[in-house]
Design a protein around this motif. Structure first.
Motif, mmCIF file in Angstrom:
data_model
loop_
_atom_site.group_PDB
_atom_site.id
_atom_site.type_symbol
_atom_site.label_atom_id
_atom_site.label_comp_id
_atom_site.label_asym_id
_atom_site.label_seq_id
_atom_site.Cartn_x
_atom_site.Cartn_y
_atom_site.Cartn_z
ATOM 1 N N CYS A 1 -5.813 -1.807 3.793
ATOM 2 C CA CYS A 1 -5.864 -0.353 3.664
ATOM 3 C C CYS A 1 -6.336 0.022 2.260
ATOM 4 N N ASN A 2 -6.651 -0.983 1.468
ATOM 5 C CA ASN A 2 -7.117 -0.806 0.093
ATOM 6 C C ASN A 2 -8.605 -0.428 0.110
ATOM 7 N N LYS A 3 -8.919 0.772 -0.365
ATOM 8 C CA LYS A 3 -10.288 1.280 -0.253
ATOM 9 C C LYS A 3 -11.219 0.768 -1.351
ATOM 10 N N ILE A 4 -10.659 0.131 -2.366
ATOM 11 C CA ILE A 4 -11.453 -0.180 -3.553
ATOM 12 C C ILE A 4 -12.631 -1.098 -3.242
ATOM 13 N N ALA A 5 -12.407 -2.121 -2.416
ATOM 14 C CA ALA A 5 -13.479 -3.078 -2.133
ATOM 15 C C ALA A 5 -14.647 -2.421 -1.417
ATOM 16 N N CYS A 6 -14.351 -1.616 -0.403
ATOM 17 C CA CYS A 6 -15.429 -1.001 0.377
ATOM 18 C C CYS A 6 -16.104 0.141 -0.372
ATOM 19 N N ALA A 7 -15.423 0.663 -1.430
ATOM 20 C CA ALA A 7 -16.023 1.729 -2.226
ATOM 21 C C ALA A 7 -16.530 1.203 -3.563
ATOM 22 N N ASP A 8 -16.542 -0.106 -3.720
ATOM 23 C CA ASP A 8 -17.047 -0.740 -4.934
ATOM 24 C C ASP A 8 -18.584 -0.656 -4.927
ATOM 25 N N ALA A 9 -19.203 -1.281 -5.893
ATOM 26 C CA ALA A 9 -20.672 -1.325 -5.911
ATOM 27 C C ALA A 9 -21.193 -1.791 -4.558
ATOM 28 N N ASN B 1 -1.883 -4.575 1.514
ATOM 29 C CA ASN B 1 -1.341 -3.219 1.644
ATOM 30 C C ASN B 1 -1.243 -2.525 0.288
ATOM 31 N N THR B 2 -2.006 -2.998 -0.685
ATOM 32 C CA THR B 2 -1.928 -2.432 -2.038
ATOM 33 C C THR B 2 -3.107 -1.506 -2.299
ATOM 34 N N ALA B 3 -3.105 -0.953 -3.511
ATOM 35 C CA ALA B 3 -4.269 -0.193 -3.979
ATOM 36 C C ALA B 3 -4.823 -0.875 -5.222
ATOM 37 N N SER B 4 -4.681 -2.191 -5.279
ATOM 38 C CA SER B 4 -5.021 -2.965 -6.468
ATOM 39 C C SER B 4 -6.465 -3.452 -6.445
ATOM 40 N N SER B 5 -7.185 -3.170 -7.521
ATOM 41 C CA SER B 5 -8.554 -3.684 -7.632
ATOM 42 C C SER B 5 -8.539 -5.195 -7.878
ATOM 43 N N GLU B 6 -7.497 -5.704 -8.564
ATOM 44 C CA GLU B 6 -7.399 -7.141 -8.813
ATOM 45 C C GLU B 6 -7.305 -7.910 -7.504
ATOM 46 N N ILE B 7 -6.498 -7.405 -6.590
ATOM 47 C CA ILE B 7 -6.343 -8.094 -5.303
ATOM 48 C C ILE B 7 -7.622 -7.976 -4.482
ATOM 49 N N SER B 8 -8.256 -6.809 -4.504
ATOM 50 C CA SER B 8 -9.494 -6.651 -3.714
ATOM 51 C C SER B 8 -10.589 -7.586 -4.215
ATOM 52 N N VAL C 1 4.385 -5.098 -0.054
ATOM 53 C CA VAL C 1 5.446 -4.873 0.937
ATOM 54 C C VAL C 1 6.291 -3.663 0.536
ATOM 55 N N GLY C 2 5.587 -2.643 0.004
ATOM 56 C CA GLY C 2 6.258 -1.394 -0.330
ATOM 57 C C GLY C 2 6.367 -0.512 0.890
ATOM 58 N N ASN C 3 5.996 0.769 0.764
ATOM 59 C CA ASN C 3 6.115 1.703 1.891
ATOM 60 C C ASN C 3 5.368 1.218 3.128
ATOM 61 N N VAL C 4 4.075 0.945 2.962
ATOM 62 C CA VAL C 4 3.242 0.553 4.103
ATOM 63 C C VAL C 4 3.599 -0.857 4.574
ATOM 64 N N GLY C 5 3.697 -1.790 3.629
ATOM 65 C CA GLY C 5 3.963 -3.179 3.988
ATOM 66 C C GLY C 5 5.280 -3.368 4.702
ATOM 67 N N SER C 6 6.315 -2.687 4.246
ATOM 68 C CA SER C 6 7.627 -2.828 4.895
ATOM 69 C C SER C 6 7.605 -2.241 6.303
ATOM 70 N N LYS C 7 6.876 -1.125 6.471
ATOM 71 C CA LYS C 7 6.746 -0.547 7.823
ATOM 72 C C LYS C 7 5.988 -1.494 8.749
ATOM 73 N N LEU C 8 4.952 -2.142 8.222
ATOM 74 C CA LEU C 8 4.191 -3.100 9.023
ATOM 75 C C LEU C 8 5.088 -4.250 9.483
ATOM 76 N N LEU C 9 5.902 -4.779 8.571
ATOM 77 C CA LEU C 9 6.802 -5.880 8.932
ATOM 78 C C LEU C 9 7.809 -5.433 9.975
ATOM 79 N N ASP C 10 8.295 -4.193 9.864
ATOM 80 C CA ASP C 10 9.210 -3.654 10.885
ATOM 81 C C ASP C 10 8.526 -3.582 12.242
ATOM 82 N N GLN C 11 7.284 -3.105 12.253
ATOM 83 C CA GLN C 11 6.549 -2.984 13.511
ATOM 84 C C GLN C 11 6.278 -4.350 14.131
#
Length: 815
Positions: free
Chosen positions: A577-585, A554-561, A473-483
């Protein structure tokens, strides 16, 4: 003449008794009244509990007895003036003395017979009716106390009540013709058997008492007062959107009450059907509410389905084997054994192959049924012609009920489709030939989700509830909640989507609210939340078990993905919006796609490439329509585009990067963007969406940064090294400017190979003159061989990324 019945919830406290008195007085202004009273709320449960305790030689029954005696004596003292208390206090104490003697007998004999159980359980109604009769006398209203045990004759057979209507009707008509009064007080539930021994009409039998009297006297209607506004479309405690039904038929009421609707005791309808006597279900605490009218016809209902209900306390019994196929009389033997054991079958389903029979019975009768069946079919089991009976626990029955269901096609399909879309597995199905009931056996843990899903499908204004669980709920997450907050009314009114946020989390804290988080105050709630834990977050989402659940990352965390597979395998959609899962093996990427298909969940990641731009969606539509991708060229890094659009050698390169970072155009670690890893991940995702099985290491990368800066461990060190390398950046810029070109970080996919790197782009190229953080993608396909299909626009920033996530959420809502 009116006949009114008041349940235990209406009589739970002296204050409620006073409210009941006002309702009765209003009816007395119009005509004579017969009032049937249940025991004070909870008393019957205590009476039976004390009997069980006494039979187990547990002396704690005495404490419960003392508590109940005190409760009744206090009710007398609060309801009746001191000068009139002595007589009724004596009667109450006398009743409790009798109870004490009965329990002592049970204790000494260490035995509790059905006869004793019926005798003790009826004391509650006698006590409440005696006290209420004295209370009315103190109000100046003469009432005639009528002991129902002298009127109703019945026989109890293993919880099945058989009323001797000939004797009962004779007793009732004689009594009311010989005893004229304006107000009769009648204890419900109690009766006597043919031998004059006290008995009862079964739990909920006060309704039955009122119906028996109404039938005998040919009254127009029975008014049953309870604590809810009639019979509901579903259990309002489990389905908040449920509402009361104005009109239903006898048959519908019978189905709903049989399948767990607590408002009406099923046998109540028996004495009323032939005489067409209406039942009015009213709310003691909202006497002006019309409630529900139960009558011969429900034609006033405009819906095909009248109600949704369920039964919890059941177990499934399954018997199967080749020895059943084509054997005449097998089913007869099967059900005859259950009949002999007095076991009621709630639901039956049999395969057309005759290879198996599945039934549902009360949970406490399942073991008894299994033992009887296994014993009866001992020979067949020994010769392995059939298997021993299997018991399946933790199941419930959900049912659609409605007279008009038989006139409408496709209801079963809608029911099963709605359940299936929410990963609710159906264990068994039954539908009567009258088509008034469609029942399905499901896991008990899915009952609430199933009821809400079906209610949404059949009763609510066409709308869909989406339940969001948001992490990041940082930059992206807070904007999403506002929207989400800003568009709440629009979504409901225009798209028929009710979007609720039930959890928010950052790296430190997480906060859950099953009723939905107030999006005006989510930050304060999160501060007061509990310590963040990824495993616990998933566990709580799973335990909520809500329909249309969506996990938003809304993170860039590999742990969460790494948790995506757990969510998808539990039919919880994932938007990220986390690209790690789709760019993983590739194996992991493919596994996530397969899990989404297998468990009916959505896995959406449009913002992985181009933030809010419809790049992945466009690519998927091209492929789905049969087009063939030949080449993709793209500027996919909003951050790098911002950097090179703003760098003109007049200000140091590192300062431009710092600005991009502060304005949210880069990841928290800007090396991810400037190293080209982010762009490589994006072209990898597009390659995989195009059908290629590439890995990240297959992407050729041309780095413009030094190895030392790429390997720096902190942002401070990274910026320090950028500052030292300013001369190299200036030289790159001047080389491009000298040939009237711009520097762009370009990704390309062609002939099954992908590469990313810095390129000089001339003024006429589509990549030239990209402003700010814009992205652009050129799709060269069989249909667009020379002039590519172009997607262009803002490709970075919290607002546009949040809007892309928002759009993915809406896509799920529109499925």
């Amino acid at each position: 003449m009116y006949i009114l019945k008041f349940g235990g919830s209406s009589l739970a406290t002296p204050e409620r008794v006073k409210l009941v008195a006002k309702t009765i007085q209003e009816h007395l202004k119009k005509d004579a009244v017969i009032s049937v009273f249940s025991a004070f709320g909870g008393v019957t449960n205590d009476l039976l509990l004390m009997a069980e305790l006494a039979a187990r030689e547990d002396l704690s029954y005495k404490e419960i007895l003392e508590k109940n005696e005190k409760r009744h004596l206090e009710a007398v003292r609060e309801l009746i003036p001191v000068t009139a208390q002595s007589g009724i206090l004596s009667q109450v104490k006398n009743q409790f003395n009798r109870l004490e003697t009965l329990y002592e007998g049970v204790y000494l004999l260490n035995e509790l017979s059905d006869k004793t159980r019926h005798v003790v359980s009826g004391f509650g109604e006698i006590l409440s009716s005696l006290i209420i009769a004295e209370y009315f006398k103190s109000l100046g209203l003469d009432s005639l106390f009528t002991d129902t045990r002298e009127l109703i004759v019945c026989k109890n057979n293993n919880e099945k009540v058989l009323v001797n209507y000939q004797a009962t009707n004779r007793n009732i008509t004689e009594f009311f013709s010989e005893n004229k009064a304006d107000f009769y007080i009648v204890p419900g539930f109690v009766a006597k058997n043919d031998h004059g021994v006290p008995s009862t009409l079964g739990r909920g039998g006060s309704d039955f008492t009122a119906a028996i009297i109404a039938g005998a006297l040919d009254l127009d209607k029975v008014l049953i007062y309870t604590d809810v506004n009639g019979m509901f479309t579903a259990n309002p405690n489990l389905v908040p959107q449920a509402y009361s039904l104005k009109n239903i038929s006898y048959e519908e009421a019978m189905e709903l009450s049989h399948f767990g609707a607590k408002v009406l005791y099923p046998p109540t309808l028996q004495p009323l059907l032939d005489k067409n006597i209406e039942i009015h279900i009213r709310n003691t605490f909202e006497p002006d509410h019309p409630g529900t009218v139960i009558s011969k016809s429900s034609k006033k209902n405009f819906r095909w389905v009248t109600g949704i209900t369920h039964i919890d306390a059941i177990k499934l019994l399954n018997i199967e084997g080749s020895g059943m196929v084509g054997i005449p009389g097998f089913s007869k033997r099967f059900f005859e054994i259950l009949f002999q054991e007095h076991i009621n079958v709630v639901l039956i389903t049999q395969a057309s192959s005759e290879h198996s029979i599945c039934i549902a019975v009360k949970a406490d009768e399942a073991e008894k049924a299994k033992e009887a069946l296994d014993e009866a079919f001992e020979a067949e089991i020994a010769f392995k012609k059939i298997k021993p009976v299997e018991i399946e626990e933790n199941v419930s029955i959900v049912a659609l009920v409605g007279d008009r269901m038989k006139s409408h096609h496709g209801l079963s399909g809608k029911m099963f489709s709605a359940l299936g879309n929410n990963n609710i597995n159906i264990r068994a199905i039954a539908q009567g030939s009258s088509e008034r009931n469609i029942s399905a056996v499901i896991a008990k843990k899915d009952v609430t989700k199933a009821l809400n899903t079906l209610h949404e499908q059949f009763f609510e204004v066409p709308s869909k509830e989406l339940n969001l669980f948001i992490t990041g709920v940082g930059n992206v997450g807070s904007k999403l909640l506002d929207q989400l907050k800003k568009q709440e009314n629009y979504l409901l009114e225009k798209l028929r989507l009710k979007v609720r946020v039930l959890a928010v989390s950052n790296s430190r804290k997480m906060y859950f609210d099953e009723d939905g988080i107030d999006l005006e105050n989510w930050e304060k709630a999160l501060i007061e939340g509990e310590t963040a834990d990824k495993k616990e977050f998933f566990k709580r989402v799973k335990e909520f078990n809500l329909r249309n659940s969506i996990f938003v990352d809304n993170t860039a965390s590999s742990e969460i993905s790494n948790w995506y597979k757990e969510y998808l395998a539990n039919s919880i959609s994932v938007v990220t919006c986390n690209k790690i899962a789709c760019a993983d093996a590739y194996e992991n990427y493919a596994n996530l796609q397969n899990l989404a298909r297998e468990y009916g969940a959505s896995f959406l990641y449009e913002t992985n490439v181009g933030a809010g731009l419809p790049i992945i969606d466009t690519l998927q539509n091209l492929i789905a329509s049969g087009d063939q991708i030949r080449k993709i060229q793209a500027v996919l890094s909003g951050s790098l585009n911002f950097v090179f659009n703003n760098y003109d050698a007049s200000s140091p390169f590192y300062k431009v990067v710092e600005t991009a970072m502060k304005e949210g155009y880069t990841e928290p670690d800007p090396k991810i963007d400037l190293s080209g890893v982010d762009v490589a991940r994006k072209i990898l995702i597009l390659a995989r969406e195009s059908g290629l099985e590439l890995e990240l290491e297959d992407i050729e990368r041309d780095n413009f940064l030094s190895e030392e800066s790429l390997n720096s461990e902190t942002n401070e060190k990274f910026f320090e090294l950028l500052e030292k390398g300013e001369s190299e950046f200036k030289k790159m810029y001047e080389d491009a400017a000298s040939s009237d070109s711009e520097l762009k970080y370009v990704a390309q996919l062609e002939n099954g190979k992908a590469k990313v790197g810095l390129q000089k782009v001339g003024e006429q190229h589509p990549f030239a003159n990209l402003s700010g953080s814009d992205n652009i993608v050129l799709f060269f396909t069989d249909r667009y061989p020379e002039q590519p299909l172009i997607v262009k626009g803002a490709g970075a920033g919290a607002d546009v990324t949040a809007s892309g996530i928002f759009a993915d959420i809406i896509r799920i809502g529109k499925k």
